[in-house]
Scaffold this active site. Structure first.
Site, PDB file in Angstrom:
ATOM      1  N   ASP A  79      62.575  91.988 -45.571  1.00 51.28           N
ATOM      2  CA  ASP A  79      61.335  92.758 -45.514  1.00 51.28           C
ATOM      3  C   ASP A  79      60.431  92.272 -46.648  1.00 51.28           C
ATOM      4  OD1 ASP A  79      59.300  94.658 -45.634  1.00 51.28           O
ATOM      5  OD2 ASP A  79      60.630  96.358 -45.263  1.00 51.28           O
ATOM      6  N   HIS A  80      59.307  91.654 -46.286  1.00 52.82           N
ATOM      7  CA  HIS A  80      58.447  91.041 -47.288  1.00 52.82           C
ATOM      8  C   HIS A  80      57.712  92.074 -48.142  1.00 52.82           C
ATOM      9  CE1 HIS A  80      56.898  87.633 -49.236  1.00 52.82           C
ATOM     10  NE2 HIS A  80      56.637  86.868 -48.184  1.00 52.82           N
ATOM     11  N   ARG A  81      57.790  93.354 -47.777  1.00 47.95           N
ATOM     12  CA  ARG A  81      57.212  94.382 -48.635  1.00 47.95           C
ATOM     13  C   ARG A  81      58.059  94.583 -49.890  1.00 47.95           C
ATOM     14  NH1 ARG A  81      57.068  99.387 -44.637  1.00 47.95           N
ATOM     15  NH2 ARG A  81      59.207  98.591 -44.397  1.00 47.95           N
TER      16      ARG A  81
END
Length: 464
Positions: A434-436
């Site tokens: 998850d790039h968040r």
């Protein structure tokens, strides 16, 4: 007294469950804590015990139907006297039913204290169980049930003769033997039970018999229709249970978390040599240590160095929650669909302990008996696509997790080794995150650490 048993909250925060199979029929006498049904919630099939003893008077849902939590599941004549009489005893009975219908862990003991029950505890189900009721002895009230609902007791001749037996109906005619849920299923599918041969005990028509008849009828009709239109025949499969839950979770994950996938191809000859030496060592006989176990151990070590991958995104609080330990999810393909039970506190385990825990989870999942507790609380996951001969993929995150690692097949192939070309054992790792929560550098470092350990397992001794 007729008592309704509402479907309890089975501890997963879900609002509904599917009836997989009934273990009882109308007219059956059940005992306290006797298993009455198998129900499926999220990804677990759970055995549901009865909270009281008596005679079953109604089943409020057919097999395959979905029931809301709190809705009546079945009714039972407990023989407690007429409704409205002995108010105190009825109040105690209602308290017991309430305790069964979704109480928190520990409330079973409270209900038992209220009822002054001293019977030995029966089976427990996700924090609830039934307490035996005590009080003045009452004679069980007989319940008038039609002959088609109460199969007669088998005689010696019937036991020896396996031919189907039809039970006379109330008006003197004969009707095929079946339970109310099966008859409802037959009506829903337009199946004439007179034309169905029962495969159950003493010729009882089962749910499978009805579904087979319905499928055959639909197949014949659809084949004729599609043949006339020049189209191939179709098979339609209802989306429910594990398949429905998995689909909803994957859609939610794919359209909520911005996925990034990275790949790393690694020479794992050192890992495979380690596994062969463990297999040949008598000290480890009885333990099945697989490449999955080594990858799992490497992941736990790498997650300690890059804690960002072992976290979740809390959208409501606008916080990133980092976990203090690794509950390692292991994706398992079963007959009912994909489930992801997790090994609790995997970071504390040795390689052998982790291998044993993974093997136990896989065995339970294949048997369809994964508990809700084993499915809840995962923090990061592994999926072994290599067992299907696949080299790489782009796995989708489990909702609430920041990363998932896919391990591909181990293949012998030419590879550069010490300045020369040699046949080596090669594996490709695919990491989705998850790039968040995880940026490119963090995800790359995490994947590189796993690769370094698999390339040379002794490297793990140098990692803090």
């Amino acid at each position: 007294m007729i008592r309704d048993f509402p479907l309890p909250d089975l501890g997963e925060g879900l609002t509904e469950s599917e009836i997989v199979a009934w273990r009882v029929a109308v007219g059956d006498r059940v005992e306290l804590n006797q298993i009455i049904a198998d129900v499926e919630t999220a990804k677990a099939v759970v055995e549901l015990p009865s909270p009281f003893a008596g005679v079953v008077t109604a089943l409020h849902a057919a097999e395959g139907e979905t029931v809301d939590v709190g809705a009546p599941l079945f009714s039972c004549d407990t023989g407690d006297g007429d409704a409205g009489a002995d108010t105190g005893a009825n109040a105690d009975a209602d308290a017991a039913a309430a305790a069964v219908a979704g109480a928190a862990p520990g409330s079973t003991a409270h209900a038992a204290e209220q009822l002054e029950a001293d019977a030995s505890p029966g089976p427990n189900l996700v924090g609830y169980g039934a307490a035996a009721e005590t009080g003045p002895t009452r004679r069980a009230r007989s319940t008038a049930l039609s002959a088609d609902l109460v199969p007669p007791a088998p005689t010696t001749a019937e036991t020896e003769n396996a031919a189907p037996v039809a039970v006379p109906a109330a008006r003197g005619s004969e009707r095929p033997r079946s339970t109310p849920p099966v008859r409802k299923l037959a009506r829903d599918h337009g199946v004439d039970l007179e034309r169905v041969t029962g495969t159950g005990e003493r010729g009882l028509i089962t749910r499978d018999d009805v579904e087979h008849a319905a499928s055959s009828s639909r197949s014949d009709a659809e084949h004729a229709e599609h043949a006339a239109l020049g189209r191939p025949a179709e098979t339609r499969i209802p989306i429910r249970g594990v398949r429905r839950h998995t689909a909803a979770a994957m859609v939610r994950s794919a359209f909520t978390a911005p996925h990034v996938t990275e790949f790393l191809t690694v020479d794992v000859t050192g890992t495979m040599e380690l596994l062969r030496s463990i297999r040949d060592d008598r000290a480890f006989s009885g333990h099945k240590v697989t490449p999955l176990a080594v990858v799992a151990k490497a992941l736990c070590i790498a997650a300690r160095r890059t804690p960002e991958v072992n976290a979740r995104w809390n959208d409501e609080a606008q916080e990133i929650v980092r976990f203090g330990g690794v509950n390692l999810g292991i994706a398992a393909a079963t007959e009912r669909g994909l489930v992801v039970p997790n090994v609790k506190a995997a970071e504390r385990m040795t390689l052998i302990e982790l291998a044993d825990a993974i093997a136990a989870l896989a065995e339970t999942a294949r048997a369809g008996r994964t508990s809700p507790g084993e499915l809840a609380g995962g923090t990061i996951s592994i999926t072994n696509i290599g067992v299907f001969g696949i080299d790489a993929g782009t796995p989708i995150l489990n909702p609430g997790e920041a990363a998932i690692l896919a391990m591909g097949a181990v293949r012998r192939q030419p590879w550069e080794h010490r300045g020369e070309i040699a046949l080596r054992e090669i594996m490709t790792l695919s990491l989705s995150f998850d790039h968040r929560l995880v940026d490119g550098a963090q995800g790359s470092r995490f994947l590189a650490d796993i690769g370094a350990i698999l390339r040379e397992p002794g490297v793990a001794l140098t990692m803090a």
